[in-house]
Design a protein around this motif. Structure first.
Motif, PDB file in Angstrom:
ATOM      1  N   THR A 192       0.799  -1.227   0.000  1.00  0.00           N
ATOM      2  CA  THR A 192       0.000   0.000   0.000  1.00  0.00           C
ATOM      3  C   THR A 192       0.832   1.276   0.000  1.00  0.00           C
ATOM      4  N   TYR A 193       2.157   1.174  -0.058  1.00  0.00           N
ATOM      5  CA  TYR A 193       2.991   2.367  -0.270  1.00  0.00           C
ATOM      6  C   TYR A 193       4.085   2.016  -1.281  1.00  0.00           C
ATOM      7  N   SER A 194       4.391   2.974  -2.157  1.00  0.00           N
ATOM      8  CA  SER A 194       5.313   2.698  -3.262  1.00  0.00           C
ATOM      9  C   SER A 194       5.722   4.028  -3.905  1.00  0.00           C
ATOM     10  N   TYR A 195       6.617   3.960  -4.890  1.00  0.00           N
ATOM     11  CA  TYR A 195       6.964   5.172  -5.636  1.00  0.00           C
ATOM     12  C   TYR A 195       7.329   4.813  -7.072  1.00  0.00           C
ATOM     13  N   HIS A 196       7.329   5.838  -7.923  1.00  0.00           N
ATOM     14  CA  HIS A 196       7.690   5.667  -9.339  1.00  0.00           C
ATOM     15  C   HIS A 196       8.491   6.877  -9.806  1.00  0.00           C
ATOM     16  N   ASP A 197       9.542   6.626 -10.578  1.00  0.00           N
ATOM     17  CA  ASP A 197      10.411   7.702 -11.082  1.00  0.00           C
ATOM     18  C   ASP A 197      10.114   8.032 -12.542  1.00  0.00           C
ATOM     19  N   TYR A 198      10.127   9.335 -12.841  1.00  0.00           N
ATOM     20  CA  TYR A 198      10.087   9.823 -14.221  1.00  0.00           C
ATOM     21  C   TYR A 198      11.439  10.478 -14.471  1.00  0.00           C
ATOM     22  N   GLU A 199      12.360   9.669 -14.969  1.00  0.00           N
ATOM     23  CA  GLU A 199      13.751  10.114 -15.068  1.00  0.00           C
ATOM     24  C   GLU A 199      13.907  11.323 -15.980  1.00  0.00           C
ATOM     25  N   ASP A 200      13.175  11.335 -17.109  1.00  0.00           N
ATOM     26  CA  ASP A 200      13.329  12.455 -18.045  1.00  0.00           C
ATOM     27  C   ASP A 200      12.802  13.762 -17.456  1.00  0.00           C
ATOM     28  N   LYS A 201      11.879  13.674 -16.518  1.00  0.00           N
ATOM     29  CA  LYS A 201      11.334  14.868 -15.864  1.00  0.00           C
ATOM     30  C   LYS A 201      11.994  15.138 -14.508  1.00  0.00           C
ATOM     31  N   LYS A 202      12.869  14.227 -14.070  1.00  0.00           N
ATOM     32  CA  LYS A 202      13.504  14.329 -12.752  1.00  0.00           C
ATOM     33  C   LYS A 202      12.443  14.485 -11.660  1.00  0.00           C
ATOM     34  N   LEU A 203      11.516  13.551 -11.676  1.00  0.00           N
ATOM     35  CA  LEU A 203      10.405  13.588 -10.721  1.00  0.00           C
ATOM     36  C   LEU A 203      10.218  12.212 -10.102  1.00  0.00           C
ATOM     37  N   ARG A 204      10.090  12.169  -8.792  1.00  0.00           N
ATOM     38  CA  ARG A 204       9.703  10.947  -8.098  1.00  0.00           C
ATOM     39  C   ARG A 204       8.323  11.151  -7.484  1.00  0.00           C
ATOM     40  N   VAL A 205       7.403  10.244  -7.804  1.00  0.00           N
ATOM     41  CA  VAL A 205       6.049  10.257  -7.242  1.00  0.00           C
ATOM     42  C   VAL A 205       5.980   9.206  -6.146  1.00  0.00           C
ATOM     43  N   ILE A 206       5.666   9.638  -4.930  1.00  0.00           N
ATOM     44  CA  ILE A 206       5.585   8.735  -3.778  1.00  0.00           C
ATOM     45  C   ILE A 206       4.134   8.642  -3.315  1.00  0.00           C
ATOM     46  N   LEU A 207       3.682   7.421  -3.105  1.00  0.00           N
ATOM     47  CA  LEU A 207       2.348   7.201  -2.537  1.00  0.00           C
ATOM     48  C   LEU A 207       2.517   6.573  -1.160  1.00  0.00           C
ATOM     49  N   LEU A 208       2.090   7.303  -0.131  1.00  0.00           N
ATOM     50  CA  LEU A 208       2.154   6.804   1.231  1.00  0.00           C
ATOM     51  C   LEU A 208       0.868   6.062   1.602  1.00  0.00           C
ATOM     52  N   SER A 209       0.943   5.330   2.701  1.00  0.00           N
ATOM     53  CA  SER A 209      -0.223   4.591   3.172  1.00  0.00           C
ATOM     54  C   SER A 209      -0.550   5.024   4.591  1.00  0.00           C
ATOM     55  N   GLY A 210      -1.408   6.036   4.714  1.00  0.00           N
ATOM     56  CA  GLY A 210      -1.815   6.521   6.027  1.00  0.00           C
ATOM     57  C   GLY A 210      -2.758   5.583   6.742  1.00  0.00           C
ATOM     58  N   PHE A 211      -3.185   4.518   6.060  1.00  0.00           N
ATOM     59  CA  PHE A 211      -4.076   3.539   6.680  1.00  0.00           C
ATOM     60  C   PHE A 211      -3.515   2.133   6.501  1.00  0.00           C
ATOM     61  N   GLU A 212      -2.202   2.063   6.666  1.00  0.00           N
ATOM     62  CA  GLU A 212      -1.551   0.745   6.624  1.00  0.00           C
ATOM     63  C   GLU A 212      -2.051  -0.115   7.792  1.00  0.00           C
ATOM     64  N   ASN A 213      -2.091   0.439   8.988  1.00  0.00           N
ATOM     65  CA  ASN A 213      -2.720  -0.141  10.182  1.00  0.00           C
ATOM     66  C   ASN A 213      -2.637  -1.664  10.306  1.00  0.00           C
ATOM     67  N   PRO A 214      -1.476  -2.239  10.626  1.00  0.00           N
ATOM     68  CA  PRO A 214      -1.446  -3.671  10.928  1.00  0.00           C
ATOM     69  C   PRO A 214      -2.373  -3.965  12.100  1.00  0.00           C
ATOM     70  N   GLU A 215      -2.956  -5.166  12.114  1.00  0.00           N
ATOM     71  CA  GLU A 215      -3.972  -5.488  13.112  1.00  0.00           C
ATOM     72  C   GLU A 215      -3.373  -5.669  14.510  1.00  0.00           C
ATOM     73  N   ILE A 216      -3.872  -4.890  15.452  1.00  0.00           N
ATOM     74  CA  ILE A 216      -3.584  -5.076  16.874  1.00  0.00           C
ATOM     75  C   ILE A 216      -4.938  -5.124  17.571  1.00  0.00           C
ATOM     76  N   TYR A 217      -5.177  -6.180  18.383  1.00  0.00           N
ATOM     77  CA  TYR A 217      -6.490  -6.380  18.973  1.00  0.00           C
ATOM     78  C   TYR A 217      -6.482  -6.066  20.467  1.00  0.00           C
ATOM     79  N   GLY A 218      -7.595  -5.514  20.940  1.00  0.00           N
ATOM     80  CA  GLY A 218      -7.749  -5.207  22.348  1.00  0.00           C
ATOM     81  C   GLY A 218      -8.344  -6.372  23.108  1.00  0.00           C
TER      82      GLY A 218
END
Length: 400
Positions: free
Chosen positions: A271-297
């Motif tokens: 759920t988080y990754s990135y991709h480079d556009y070398e000719d544009k010198k741009l890195r696009v990063i996608l974060l995962s604010g809801f990665e949330n591994p399961e922890i139970y009460g």
């Protein structure tokens, strides 16, 4: 007397070797050797009467075994007969076997001779190949708007299609504009085919499904979004994550109806990754604010359901600091994330959202921008943070 036995036969015994001595019961063998070699009559008589009793015992055991075998064989024969009778009744159409008979008829009232004939008919009429009808059925006004938009885009720019908050679901209230729009999600997504050849990339940024249906249906909704997007975009780079609605925790409170992280990753991938556009010198990063591994009460429920908590784990933050934000010289970085960071409108419209390690994320981004070094720790004991970041060698970074 006529019945008296004459013991004066002096001719030798010439018994044929008509049995296998190795197969003689060892109990009898022991006693027959006594009869053959013992000199005294009391010893031979003892051996003879025991041999007779052993023989009788063996015969009785053999009879019992034979009876048991016969009984088991009869049971097998009856079972086979029952099976053949049931089989013959099914083939003959015995109306007592309702399940098999009913299977031959369909909901339209058609009756087939056998169940197989009906199944064969289903296979002939049902297309198992998934079909994605793309832009051909898109409303004309949408087509015109998209084609006009396509001509207005700066062709030298990096063109990223942001797909988020589709909230794909059933239509539940005909008077609610939101609910009327939700089922049209796939149609609008298919329309992106009209601009797909001009895209450099696309981001599915969470809340693809509304999460207000049973777990099985929500899984299907998520899969449909992913499959449709991939079908529309073809080879266009696609980054995907999840939002707070995709796992059913906003509406459905029972654990059984919630999707866990493994089930979401089975659909969306990491759920988080990135991709480079070398000719544009741009890195696009996608974060995962809801990665949330399961922890139970103690109550058996998830302590950090995505419907009320946004979690960044140390694993993801280390990946961000040590991999994703380590970029070649001159690169710009743009980051997408479904959950708002702390301080962004007070996290409205969800002011009660439990934001875990958002402050650590902000400090990482500040260190990247400033090209600095920082020691970081977090206050949440379930998702502890203890890490160092160092952008001093890379220098100041450019965050779009």
């Amino acid at each position: 007397m006529a019945n008296e036995v004459d013991y004066r036969d002096s001719t030798p015994n010439n018994f044929p070797q008509d049995y296998d001595p190795a197969k003689v019961d060892p109990r009898v063998k022991l006693r027959s050797e006594s009869i053959k070699h013992k000199q005294k009559g009391k010893h031979t008589r003892e051996a003879m009467y025991q041999s007779l009793e052993i023989g009788a015992t063996i015969a009785s055991e053999a009879k019992t075994t034979a009876l048991d075998t016969e009984s088991r064989q009869n049971a097998v024969d009856q079972s086979q007969k029952d099976f053949e009778d049931r089989y013959n009744e099914q083939i003959a159409g015995n109306t007592d076997l309702d399940e098999t008979i009913d299977l031959r008829g369909d909901s339209a009232g058609n009756i087939f001779k056998t169940a197989k004939e009906r199944v064969d008919n289903i296979e002939k009429t049902f297309d198992y190949q998934p079909q994605i009808e793309l832009a051909e059925n898109v409303d004309l006004s949408i087509k015109n708007d998209l084609l006009q938009y396509k001509t207005s885009v700066n062709q030298s720019a990096v063109k990223l299609l942001l797909i988020q908050d589709l909230h794909y679901s059933k239509r539940s209230n005909m008077n609610d504009a939101y609910d009327q729009a939700a089922p049209r999600t796939l149609d609008h997504l298919k329309a992106m085919e009209l601009i797909a050849d001009d895209l450099d990339g696309a981001i599915i940024n969470g809340d693809s499904s509304h999460g207000n249906e049973l777990k099985g249906i929500t899984i299907i909704r998520n899969k449909q979004i992913v499959a449709t997007a991939k079908g529309v975009l073809g080879d266009t780079p696609l980054l995907m994550t999840v939002g707070n609605h995709d796992d059913n925790t906003v509406f459905l409170k029972t654990t059984d109806e919630r999707l866990d992280l493994a089930e979401l990753e089975a659909i969306y991938g990491k759920t988080y990754s990135y991709h480079d556009y070398e000719d544009k010198k741009l890195r696009v990063i996608l974060l995962s604010g809801f990665e949330n591994p399961e922890i139970y009460g103690d109550d058996g429920l998830t302590k950090y359901p995505r419907g009320g908590a946004s979690v960044f784990t140390q694993e993801q933050l280390k990946w961000l600091a040590n991999d994703a934000l380590i970029v070649p010289s001159g690169y710009h970085v743009i980051i997408f994330n479904h959950s708002p960071l702390q301080g962004f409108f007070g996290n409205l419209p969800y002011p009660t959202m439990n934001c875990v390690n958002h402050d650590v994320l902000i400090n990482i981004l500040m260190a990247f921008i400033n090209g600095s070094t920082m020691m970081l720790s977090g206050g949440n004991t379930d998702f502890p943070i203890n890490m160092n970041v160092d952008f001093s060698k890379q220098g100041k970074g450019t965050l779009v």
